[in-house]
Design a protein around this motif. Structure first.
Motif, PDB file in Angstrom:
ATOM      1  N   SER A 277       0.830  -1.214   0.000  1.00 24.20           N
ATOM      2  CA  SER A 277       0.000   0.000   0.000  1.00 24.20           C
ATOM      3  C   SER A 277       0.861   1.258   0.000  1.00 24.20           C
ATOM      4  CB  SER A 277      -0.957   0.018   1.193  1.00 24.20           C
ATOM      5  OG  SER A 277      -0.234  -0.107   2.391  1.00 24.20           O
ATOM      6  N   SER A 278       2.143   1.151   0.335  1.00 25.81           N
ATOM      7  CA  SER A 278       2.990   2.345   0.319  1.00 25.81           C
ATOM      8  C   SER A 278       3.362   2.763  -1.106  1.00 25.81           C
ATOM      9  CB  SER A 278       4.255   2.126   1.155  1.00 25.81           C
ATOM     10  OG  SER A 278       5.135   1.240   0.499  1.00 25.81           O
ATOM     11  N   TYR A 279       3.211   1.885  -2.089  1.00 28.84           N
ATOM     12  CA  TYR A 279       3.539   2.287  -3.466  1.00 28.84           C
ATOM     13  C   TYR A 279       2.442   1.987  -4.482  1.00 28.84           C
ATOM     14  CZ  TYR A 279       5.176  -2.581  -3.412  1.00 28.84           C
ATOM     15  OH  TYR A 279       5.267  -3.935  -3.253  1.00 28.84           O
ATOM     16  N   PHE A 280       1.478   1.136  -4.119  1.00 30.51           N
ATOM     17  CA  PHE A 280       0.388   0.858  -5.047  1.00 30.51           C
ATOM     18  C   PHE A 280      -0.798   1.736  -4.694  1.00 30.51           C
ATOM     19  CE2 PHE A 280      -3.477  -1.431  -6.300  1.00 30.51           C
ATOM     20  CZ  PHE A 280      -3.247  -1.535  -7.659  1.00 30.51           C
ATOM     21  N   GLU A 281      -1.256   2.559  -5.627  1.00 30.78           N
ATOM     22  CA  GLU A 281      -2.293   3.523  -5.293  1.00 30.78           C
ATOM     23  C   GLU A 281      -3.677   3.003  -5.650  1.00 30.78           C
ATOM     24  OE1 GLU A 281      -4.670   7.021  -4.797  1.00 30.78           O
ATOM     25  OE2 GLU A 281      -4.419   6.073  -6.740  1.00 30.78           O
ATOM     26  N   ARG A 282      -3.861   2.542  -6.858  1.00 30.18           N
ATOM     27  CA  ARG A 282      -5.174   2.042  -7.271  1.00 30.18           C
ATOM     28  C   ARG A 282      -5.058   1.220  -8.552  1.00 30.18           C
ATOM     29  NH1 ARG A 282      -8.272   7.494  -9.109  1.00 30.18           N
ATOM     30  NH2 ARG A 282      -7.210   8.188  -7.232  1.00 30.18           N
ATOM     31  N   GLY A 283      -6.155   0.575  -8.886  1.00 29.08           N
ATOM     32  CA  GLY A 283      -6.233  -0.155 -10.136  1.00 29.08           C
ATOM     33  C   GLY A 283      -7.600   0.035 -10.745  1.00 29.08           C
ATOM     34  N   ALA A 284      -7.644   0.019 -12.066  1.00 24.92           N
ATOM     35  CA  ALA A 284      -8.933   0.092 -12.743  1.00 24.92           C
ATOM     36  C   ALA A 284      -9.066  -1.149 -13.602  1.00 24.92           C
ATOM     37  CB  ALA A 284      -9.000   1.335 -13.614  1.00 24.92           C
TER      38      ALA A 284
ATOM     39  N   ILE B  87      -4.462   6.151 -16.516  1.00 21.18           N
ATOM     40  CA  ILE B  87      -4.464   5.769 -15.096  1.00 21.18           C
ATOM     41  C   ILE B  87      -3.412   6.565 -14.341  1.00 21.18           C
ATOM     42  CG2 ILE B  87      -2.851   3.790 -15.243  1.00 21.18           C
ATOM     43  CD1 ILE B  87      -6.017   3.871 -13.085  1.00 21.18           C
ATOM     44  N   ARG B  88      -2.291   6.890 -15.013  1.00 25.47           N
ATOM     45  CA  ARG B  88      -1.265   7.690 -14.339  1.00 25.47           C
ATOM     46  C   ARG B  88      -1.793   9.099 -14.058  1.00 25.47           C
ATOM     47  NH1 ARG B  88       3.952  10.603 -15.140  1.00 25.47           N
ATOM     48  NH2 ARG B  88       3.596  10.847 -17.372  1.00 25.47           N
ATOM     49  N   ALA B  89      -2.480   9.676 -15.031  1.00 28.04           N
ATOM     50  CA  ALA B  89      -3.015  11.028 -14.854  1.00 28.04           C
ATOM     51  C   ALA B  89      -4.089  11.056 -13.761  1.00 28.04           C
ATOM     52  CB  ALA B  89      -3.589  11.543 -16.178  1.00 28.04           C
ATOM     53  N   LYS B  90      -4.997  10.076 -13.796  1.00 26.16           N
ATOM     54  CA  LYS B  90      -6.101  10.071 -12.831  1.00 26.16           C
ATOM     55  C   LYS B  90      -5.601   9.846 -11.401  1.00 26.16           C
ATOM     56  CE  LYS B  90      -9.818   9.706 -15.761  1.00 26.16           C
ATOM     57  NZ  LYS B  90     -11.099  10.386 -15.747  1.00 26.16           N
ATOM     58  N   SER B  91      -4.586   8.993 -11.262  1.00 25.77           N
ATOM     59  CA  SER B  91      -4.170   8.611  -9.915  1.00 25.77           C
ATOM     60  C   SER B  91      -3.034   9.478  -9.397  1.00 25.77           C
ATOM     61  CB  SER B  91      -3.726   7.142  -9.907  1.00 25.77           C
ATOM     62  OG  SER B  91      -2.612   6.969 -10.761  1.00 25.77           O
ATOM     63  N   GLY B  92      -2.353  10.190 -10.293  1.00 24.48           N
ATOM     64  CA  GLY B  92      -1.233  11.021  -9.853  1.00 24.48           C
ATOM     65  C   GLY B  92      -0.013  10.226  -9.408  1.00 24.48           C
ATOM     66  N   THR B  93       0.141   8.984  -9.929  1.00 24.21           N
ATOM     67  CA  THR B  93       1.296   8.159  -9.558  1.00 24.21           C
ATOM     68  C   THR B  93       2.459   8.412 -10.512  1.00 24.21           C
ATOM     69  OG1 THR B  93       0.361   6.412 -10.925  1.00 24.21           O
ATOM     70  CG2 THR B  93      -0.064   6.291  -8.557  1.00 24.21           C
TER      71      THR B  93
ATOM     72  N   ARG C  79      -7.967   7.922  -0.886  1.00 23.45           N
ATOM     73  CA  ARG C  79      -8.308   8.885  -1.925  1.00 23.45           C
ATOM     74  C   ARG C  79      -9.039   8.193  -3.073  1.00 23.45           C
ATOM     75  NH1 ARG C  79      -3.872  10.990  -5.737  1.00 23.45           N
ATOM     76  NH2 ARG C  79      -5.352  11.376  -7.424  1.00 23.45           N
ATOM     77  N   SER C  80      -8.536   7.002  -3.459  1.00 26.30           N
ATOM     78  CA  SER C  80      -9.163   6.324  -4.597  1.00 26.30           C
ATOM     79  C   SER C  80     -10.556   5.823  -4.232  1.00 26.30           C
ATOM     80  CB  SER C  80      -8.270   5.175  -5.083  1.00 26.30           C
ATOM     81  OG  SER C  80      -8.175   4.166  -4.111  1.00 26.30           O
TER      82      SER C  80
END
Lengths: 413, 413
Positions: free
Chosen positions: A295-302, A339-345, B308-309
């Protein structure tokens, strides 16, 4: 010392369950210098079990069985032990008390059938079971050690780690053995072999195995020596030669997985990732998050299975999907950027493909998969042509995406 | 007829690979009335392989090996066969031509080492390998059948289905056997046994096994008879009794999985589903989409790992997360409602929990999982208290969510 593992159960013999237990135990044993020589399985048939136990006592010094210790009628291991070792069953009050407590804690009445589990062969020691109802059975007799553990994988694992391994470390004289595992990806087995073969002089005391899987090919070195130092040196010398020759294909050593390695790279750089999946539908996210602390580096998935969801979740322009198709390099790249733009990763990884069995066309047959990685360094994308097998394609695509992400992070071409 | 399966390879004996091949083969054999009696494994050690082959020829009539047919040095199966059957190796031009074509099609030069794969023991027949380089070897001698297949699972599976099974159907006289698998969920093994035990009179010709897994407990009935009709009747009679007694726990029969069963329910009703996952992080979406054709009812998934997600992807109000926590009944329900609203599907399923090993608290220890199902019928949610094992918790949560969805669709309490 010869070690035999016996897995018990009709579910194993008839193939309705895959035996993961003996692999787990073998891996743990090798870490303490005990190498398994024999592995066998028998069904829930008391005669075949007796045969197997007798045979194992003839050819092996340490015998470890899994399965057949549950409370139901088909769990016959204990009865076979009693016959082979000619002992009676003895009732253990303390085991029953523990069982009753366990059921009470879960708010369930203990079915009476579970009382059987408090019976042990006379003179046997036992391994407690911290999470289940069947204890392990330990018989040590005439220089042989015979151990039976439950077959439920979670119970077997904890019992192996907390009871079996410490017991064997304390009670068995072991070999001097060294195991080194070099994990490669991005190169096929026969090509690896052609590069490595000239380097290697194998012998009884130095073995090299090629172990292919979805993620790549593992190289396992096993050496033996008259001392631990000698075994270590023999294995390390070969490992060094291999590292020098094919180092760029090695993503990790030891037990570390590709998802562990990628996770560590992200932690080291304080970077983050999000993923967008079509044909793998969550499997890449699931794989990345197998790593504790991800969870420290994975933000989300679609999981953008429908075309509509690709547009809504990832902002893939409809005209790209219409013009090039949902399975195309252009769509994969737009998904990764999206996904990079939406999540800001820092990184966005996308997979779209035709897993099969349906959906293939002449230009894009089943097995066609596009993978893209988006980052501040730009976008990298690749076409893969995999197989006809739906689940194999999905698994391979997950590992291919992880490998592409690794290369983008490390800036390997 | 006694059948023995032998899996070959250091990777199996040392546990670095899990042997899924013999399970697959055993399952296919039972469907044609051949039950496996013996299963064993040996490492890449030619002496131990010879021993194992001799032993199997003594006790079994049909022997099927997997593994050890690759081109690299540790692949010794063919050499062991040559020794045990006392035959020479013969070069097959047609096999080599096929191999060359395969490599050419992939745009790879064939490593010279692969030429070995065109050598077969004299008098042996072979099974072609449609997707890989190692052919299968078939030796039929003195009433025994000895077959070696490659160990790469994809190759082994296709060869089993397309070559092995038809070969055995044509060449072997089989038993009259009937297998019925009743798949249950939502009830533990010992409770099932207490309900079923009074019904059942088991014997050598009628066996019942309890096979627990993450998804539930499978009940497998195997009967034998003097004719197929007798075997069928014996098994069906017991199956009927069990269906009457515990029918509400049976979600499917045969090979059908829980995800198959749920998918079929959705297809029958022309309904759709979307999922929102936190701790399982894509595994539920991945499981649902293992079913070919799932795109007709699965619309999308959101892996909402960060808080946030959860708000951005699912519209979970920040004050719910702040007030009750990201792992709470309230958040699970808001996630399920959110994904259903965003995707416009009939059902929304959400999972949030603490998979471990970190993140547990006194009130919400590791293993705490909330699952919610949203539909036009309203919202259903449940708290599960699972184990300490991260991966087991994630797997169990996936099956628990599928089972909750099944019950909501069928309106079972």
């Amino acid at each position: 010392l010869e070690v035999e593992l016996i897995s018990i159960g009709d579910e194993i013999i008839t193939g309705s369950t895959i035996d993961t237990n003996t692999s787990y135990i073998a891996r743990k044993l090798i870490e303490i210098g005990l190498q398994v020589t024999y592995k066998s399985s028998v069904g829930d048939d008391i005669k075949k079990m007796e045969e197997a136990f007798y045979h194992s006592l003839k050819r092996a010094d340490i015998i470890i069985t899994t399965g057949g210790l549950g409370p139901t009628d088909d769990d016959l291991t204990k009865r076979a032990i009693v016959r082979v070792f000619k002992r009676n069953l003895v009732f253990h009050e303390d085991i029953l008390e523990n069982l009753k407590k366990r059921f009470a804690a879960r708010g369930i009445d203990m079915p009476a059938i579970n009382q059987n589990q408090a019976l042990l062969p006379q003179g046997a020691a036992f391994f407690p079971n911290r999470i289940g109802s069947a204890v392990g059975i330990v018989i040590s007799e005439e220089g042989k050690i015979f151990i039976s553990m439950p077959g439920v994988p979670g119970e077997m694992k904890i019992m192996t780690d907390e009871e079996l391994i410490p017991y064997l470390e304390a009670n068995v004289k072991r070999e001097y053995l060294k195991v080194i595992m070099l994990r490669t990806t991005g190169i096929i087995e026969s090509a690896l072999a052609e590069k490595i073969k000239p380097l290697v002089k194998l012998s009884e005391s130095l073995k090299l195995a090629y172990l292919p899987s979805y993620g790549g090919v593992d190289l396992r070195i096993i050496s033996r020596g008259l001392s631990q130092e000698m075994a270590d040196e023999l294995a390390e010398r070969l490992a060094d030669q291999i590292r020098k020759t094919i180092g760029k294909y090695i993503f990790a050593e030891g037990d570390k997985t590709l998802e562990d390695a990628v996770g560590q790279l992200l932690i080291d750089r304080n970077e983050t990732v999000a993923v967008a999946e079509s044909c793998t539908a969550g499997m890449l996210a699931g794989k990345i998050t197998e790593v504790p602390g991800s969870s420290s580096y994975f933000e989300r998935g679609a999981v953008a299975y429908s075309n509509r969801s690709k547009t809504e979740l990832l902002g893939v322009p409809e005209k790209i999907i219409e013009g090039f198709g949902a399975v195309s390099m252009e769509t994969a790249e737009a998904m990764a950027d999206g996904i990079r733009a939406k999540s800001g990763t820092d990184y966005g990884v996308a997979i779209t493909g035709i897993a099969g069995p349906e959906g293939g066309t002449r230009d894009k047959p089943v097995g066609t998969v596009f993978i893209a990685v988006s980052s501040h360094k730009g976008i990298t994308s690749r076409l893969f042509r995999l197989s006809n097998d739906r689940q194999a394609n999905r698994n391979r695509a997950v590992y291919a995406a992880l490998e592409m992400l690794r290369r983008v992070i490390l800036e390997i071409k």
